[in-house]
Design an enzyme around this catalytic site. Structure first.
Site, short mmCIF file in Angstrom:
data_model
loop_
_atom_site.label_atom_id
_atom_site.label_comp_id
_atom_site.label_asym_id
_atom_site.label_seq_id
_atom_site.Cartn_x
_atom_site.Cartn_y
_atom_site.Cartn_z
N CYS A 87 0.83 -1.20 0.00
CA CYS A 87 0.00 0.00 0.00
C CYS A 87 0.87 1.26 0.00
O CYS A 87 2.01 1.24 0.47
CB CYS A 87 -0.90 0.02 1.23
N LYS B 99 5.70 -3.56 -5.67
CA LYS B 99 7.14 -3.31 -5.78
C LYS B 99 7.84 -3.57 -4.46
O LYS B 99 8.91 -4.14 -4.42
CB LYS B 99 7.37 -1.86 -6.23
#
EC number: 2.6.1.16
Length: 626
Positions: free
Chosen positions: A2, A621
């Site tokens: 997030c 990522k």
């Protein structure tokens, strides 16, 4: 995972929040939202799917606000629906919270809050936080009311989290807190920012302060106050990032991933310029490498253990090969997520290396922290020796371990790692040279050959990019409907086969597996037919003939063969249907080159399939939860 952004200052908060969220899209997300304060009212806007959906909603509103928080959500608790998107609010819609992490005791807290009359509107773990804080707020706002309520609330939370909080009753405050999840504060001129990662605030300021575990901060229009979770005021000084906004732009490339593939020669060149001594010669009385690591870290090593996840794990496998074959040190490589729950026996004089491009990978940090704790207090030979390899020395890893090799790759936006992988390989080459010099485990003339070969790599990488990309783009048209791929390698290029398979499956959603070429006949050969292409890395050296023999086994099963091999190898030309040529180099150095055609192949197949190369589905990522 997030992404969090926050802003307080004279500018319009909504646009700054949206622009910050755009810079955090690379972290992966399935929904997004912002909350702002204006004239004593809290406004919350959320949307499922791409960030553009949120942008369109916000553009329909006339939001005049100077403080706000924003969030991109990667679902962990609850479906990726708008009602589960952040920010989450309390029952009175006066307070909003965004969170990155996992609240492990949320079910217990939710049950307690519901028993006290709180009404929940989502399935998430995060929603307990605004309800907890709201209970702890004084009925009448006080000078430290919101700060103290947040401080008391975080003591009730178990797990890893970073949060940002705003409240309509405290319109000139933004409160943030961190525990085992990244959060950085940005210092502007009369304005302040917070974010999960620095790209969100680089367009506005390069003065940043990463919060550490167990810290919270109050951002106001006039400054930033930092406290520990016990309420003690802390003295903190921001640092200046050596980045600029251009580094997070595409600069004419269609995707960040392609841009970052093309940046790899420069990354290797910068790494060599920073760490390899230009004045070193065979007869020099000093090491060819300057890593600035203390002798106590590397002296008398008997074992090295590497912990990592994903692509970093593949880099660790290459590192194992180098450290064992050149530096002559027994080395093990483990997935950090497995190491934590089945740690190996404690061995004396052991160096533990954590590899993570972001410096925030939760499993890797937890594995290193566990290793630190289980060795502390033991006698000298068993004392912890920890080293980090990362692209982000200012990250949580940089605070956890005392020594870092900074890979200096610059910000990487594409979710699928490319230049940071090559930079990690360079870190292992340099560490291997340093250890080989110290231990005299390698002949000086052999060291000189490796040093010379490393210096030639950037030009050879540029040669591959200039000569191969158009051909690989055309070749990719043959495979855009392919369902399965096999990647083969041996020795130091087996990890590159794994990496090639991972890249393809990550961004093209094609099933791909990497195997040691010698293992083909032990099972994988059963998968082969004319519909399953086989990509084989065949570099001249100790296993060249063996790899070609393994490739012939695949040819006998009608598989289409693609070879990553030097162009002038006649036998290879007769073996493979398609060649992805690379310059002939020392076998030990070949992974830096052989990975590039595999990156380009994965990229162009995914692009040909019309997929979102930079933000593949379900991936993040920076994996900041376990």
């Amino acid at each position: 995972m997030c992404g969090i952004v926050g802003y307080i200052g004279p500018q319009g908060a909504a646009q700054i929040l949206l622009q910050g969220l755009q810079k955090l899209e690379y972290r992966g997300y399935d929904s997004a939202g912002i909350a702002t304060l204006n004239e004593g009212e809290l406004l919350c806007v959320r949307a499922k799917g791409k960030l553009q959906n949120l942008v369109e909603k916000v553009e329909q509103l006339d939001i005049v606000a100077h403080v706000g928080i924003g969030h991109t959500r990667w679902a962990t608790h609850g479906k990726p629906e708008e009602y589960n998107a952040h920010p989450h609010r309390d029952s009175r819609d006066r307070l909003a919270v965004v969170q990155n992490g996992i609240i492990e005791n949320y079910r217990e807290l939710r049950d307690q809050l519901q028993a006290r009359g709180h009404i929940f509107r989502s399935e998430t773990d995060t929603e307990v936080i605004p309800h907890l804080i709201a209970e702890l707020l004084p009925e009448t706002p006080t000078a430290n009311g919101l700060l103290e309520a947040v401080r008391q609330a975080v003591h009730q939370l178990e797990g890893a989290f970073a949060i940002a909080v705003i409240c309509a009753d405290y319109p000139d405050e933004l409160i943030v807190a961190r525990q085992q999840a990244p959060l950085v504060i940005g210092f502007g001129q009369g304005e302040f920012f917070c974010a999960s990662d620095t790209p969100a605030i680089i367009p506005y300021t390069r003065a940043v302060l990463p919060l550490e575990n167990g810290e919270l901060a109050r951002l106001t229009p006039t400054g930033v106050e930092v406290y520990d979770f016990e309420g003690h005021r802390l003295r903190k000084t921001p640092r200046t990032l050596n980045w600029n906004p251009v580094m997070v732009e595409k600069q004419g490339f269609k995707h960040y991933m392609l841009k970052e593939i093309y940046e790899q020669p420069g990354v290797v060149r910068a790494c060599l310029e920073n760490y390899l001594r230009a004045d070193w010669e065979v007869a020099s009385p000093f090491s060819p490498v300057q890593l600035n690591l203390p002798p106590s870290l590397l002296d008398n090593l008997q074992h090295i253990q590497i912990v990592a996840c994903g692509t970093s794990w593949h880099a660790g496998l290459v590192g194992k090969y180098l450290l064992e074959q050149v530096a002559q040190i027994p080395t093990s490589v483990q997935y950090a997520s497995e190491f934590r729950y089945a740690p190996p026996p404690l061995l004396p004089h052991t160096l533990t290396i954590g590899v993570t491009q972001s410096g925030e990978t939760a499993d890797t940090l937890a594995a290193l922290e566990m290793e630190l704790k289980r060795r502390q207090g033991l006698d000298g030979a068993l004392q912890p020796r920890l080293l980090g390899i990362t692209n982000r020395p200012e990250s949580s890893l940089g605070h956890l371990v005392p020594h870092i090799i900074d890979t200096r790759a610059g910000i990487e936006i594409g979710v699928a790692a490319t230049k940071t992988f090559v930079a990690q390989l360079m870190a292992f080459y340099l560490l291997t040279l340093e250890l080989s010099w110290q231990r005299q485990s390698c002949d000086r003339s052999r060291l000189a050959e490796l040093v010379t070969g490393l210096r030639q790599l950037p030009a050879q990488m540029e040669q591959i990019l200039e000569s191969q990309e158009r051909y690989i783009e055309a070749l990719s048209h043959d495979f855009w409907e392919t369902q399965d791929f096999i990647f083969l390698g041996r020795g130091i290029n087996f990890p590159i086969a794994l990496e090639g398979a991972l890249k393809l499956k990550e961004i093209s959603y094609i099933h791909a597996e990497g195997y040691p070429a010698g293992e083909m006949k032990h099972g994988p050969i059963a998968l082969l037919d004319a519909k399953v292409p086989v990509v084989t890395i065949a570099m001249p050296g100790s296993v060249f003939e063996k790899v070609l023999s393994n490739a012939q086994e695949a040819r006998a099963r009608d598989a289409r063969l693609i070879g990553v091999t030097p162009l002038d190898e006649a036998e290879a030309q007769h073996t493979f249907d398609n060649l992805l040529p690379v310059p002939e180099v020392d076998e030990l150095l070949s992974p830096i080159l052989t990975v590039i055609p595999l990156q380009l192949l994965a990229y162009h197949i995914a692009a040909r399939r019309g997929l979102d190369v930079d933000q593949p589905r379900n991936l993040a990522k920076s994996v900041t939860v376990e």
